[in-house]
Design a protein around this motif. Structure first.
Motif: not given
Length: 473
Positions: A383-397
């Protein structure tokens, strides 16, 4: 007898098997994650003429191994980020070999008392882990689908005292099953199998955080035409297949108690969190349920077909499945034991529980907690690496299931489709696509205890490269 072979032949066969599986087990990461799905080539590779008289055993083994290596998605691969199909731990593999050799028949206690008592012990252990009292009961099943089917049958026999005798024909009202729109489709399948029909499964919409909407659920219950329908059960999901979401179990329990409805929790995946002190709070309320589905072949990393059905009602499995016969062994009649064939859908029963028992003997509960915590940590890193690279996370778990995309391509379904096709064609990683609220997202799940930050970094690099190429089109 030719089925046995002689000692020399058996050694040669086992040496061949060990050599092949050891090569695969120790170098899984060197294989492509998935095959080219050429159905013509696959079918042509399967031997047919040889089935008439057989071939040399070593050649037969080599043929099967080659087929599995060339034409399988390699779920044991550390860069398999797909469904809940983990790498099997070594204890589980050995357990399957032992079970196949001794081939105990667990239908009757007297035929396999050690095996039956092992499974009984494990049921009590898991019931305790989930917070059930000492009178809880349960049974090993072949999968989550059988466990969910068992839950529906138990709910029917609990609500309708004559259901075992008269079946659905004896019901004066139609029983309704409520579950989330994100619940596993084995619920609909079970409703079909048991004879209720999937129209009696009411899928409740989810909230913005993808949990079953309890307000809508309450309204659906209140709106039931009670002259025709009667609420049978509410199924909460602890770790949905798509997004890893855990429903509001305490709230669902409150509704069930208020309306006298059976409360089942499908924790096939998320139930593994109960083994971690860091994660178990996410399952708060599960201890109040009437029954639980749990798949050990998911987060416990044992070979397929290792599931558990648990219930807080100590008599319901007997009410649901008890039957008497003249031909079954009677040696245990005067003992305080439960005959397994009177306790579950299965009659002939494999020693399913050995995969869990031997794994616990090898690694202990402590080893499992460390493994589950490791996978949760890798999920957080993803999750942290995705956010750092400009991706957006759509679920919350808090479970290691991540659904993500790029903001600028949310409405472009070709974005995920094109990139996924390229990634699968490269064969370096395996992930899937899952729609969330009309948005197509990538879905990556940490299922392998050997997955490390290195594999995550490689996945991120691959995703970034493909997204950059797509944007330039």
């Amino acid at each position: 007898m030719q089925f046995d072979f002689d000692l020399k032949q058996r050694k040669r066969i086992l040496e061949t098997v060990f050599e092949k599986i050891e090569n695969y087990y120790s170098s899984t990461k060197d294989f492509k994650t998935n095959p080219d799905l050429n159905i013509k080539e696959i079918r042509e590779s399967i031997l047919t003429k040889e089935l008439a008289i057989g071939i040399n055993p070593v050649k037969a083994i080599q043929h099967v191994i080659k087929g599995l290596e060339n034409f399988s998605v390699h779920t044991p691969h550390p860069k398999y980020f797909g469904l809940f199909n983990p790498r099997s731990n070594y204890a589980g593999i050995i357990a399957d070999l032992i079970t196949a050799t001794y081939n105990p028949q667990l239908a009757a206690w007297s035929h396999a008392p050690f095996a039956v008592e092992v499974e009984e012990l494990l049921i009590k252990e898991f019931a305790n882990k989930f917070g059930y009292n000492r009178n809880a009961d349960g049974v090993f099943t072949t999968g989550g689908a059988e466990a969910n089917l068992t839950a529906i049958l138990c709910a029917l026999n609990h609500k309708y005292s004559k259901f075992a005798r008269d079946g659905a024909f004896g019901l004066d009202k139609k029983p309704v099953i409520f579950c989330s729109a994100e619940a596993h489709h084995s619920i609909q399948k079970a409703a079909k199998v048991v004879g209720l029909g999937y129209n009696l499964v009411k899928s409740i919409p989810t909230t913005n955080d993808l949990k079953l909407d309890t307000e809508v659920l309450l309204q659906e219950i209140k709106n039931l035409d009670t002259s025709v329908y009667s609420p049978l059960m509410i199924i909460g999901t602890a770790g949905t297949t798509g997004t890893g979401t855990i429903d509001q179990l305490n709230q669902l329990n409150y509704i069930c108690k208020k309306y006298n409805i059976w409360f089942h929790v499908d924790a096939a995946y998320g139930g593994g969190a109960i083994l971690s002190q860091d994660l178990k709070h996410n399952l708060s309320g599960i201890e109040k349920s009437d029954s639980i589905t749990f798949d050990a072949h998911k987060w416990m990393s044992v070979p397929m077909g290792t599931s558990i059905f648990l219930t807080s009602k100590d008599d319901i499995l007997g009410k649901t499945f008890r039957i008497t016969t003249e031909y079954m062994p009677k040696e245990a009649d005067k003992l305080t034991v439960t005959e397994p064939f009177t306790h579950s859908i299965q009659w002939s029963r494999r020693f399913i529980g050995l995969k869990v028992y031997l794994s616990l003997l090898f690694y202990g509960w402590q080893g499992y907690e460390q493994t589950i915590n490791h996978q949760a940590k890798i999920g957080r890193y993803l999750k942290s690496q995705l956010l750092k690279n400009g991706w957006v996370i759509k679920n919350n778990t808090n479970l290691p299931v991540v659904c993500f995309t790029k903001n600028e391509f949310e409405t472009d379904s070709n974005f995920t489709k094109k990139i996924l096709n390229n990634i699968l064609a490269n064969g370096k990683s395996w992930l899937s696509i899952y729609p969330i609220k009309g948005i197509s997202t990538f879905r990556a799940c940490i299922t392998n205890y050997n997955t490390t930050e290195k594999e995550i970094d490689e996945l991120i690099d691959e995703l970034n490269k493909e997204a950059t190429l797509y944007a330039k089109q």
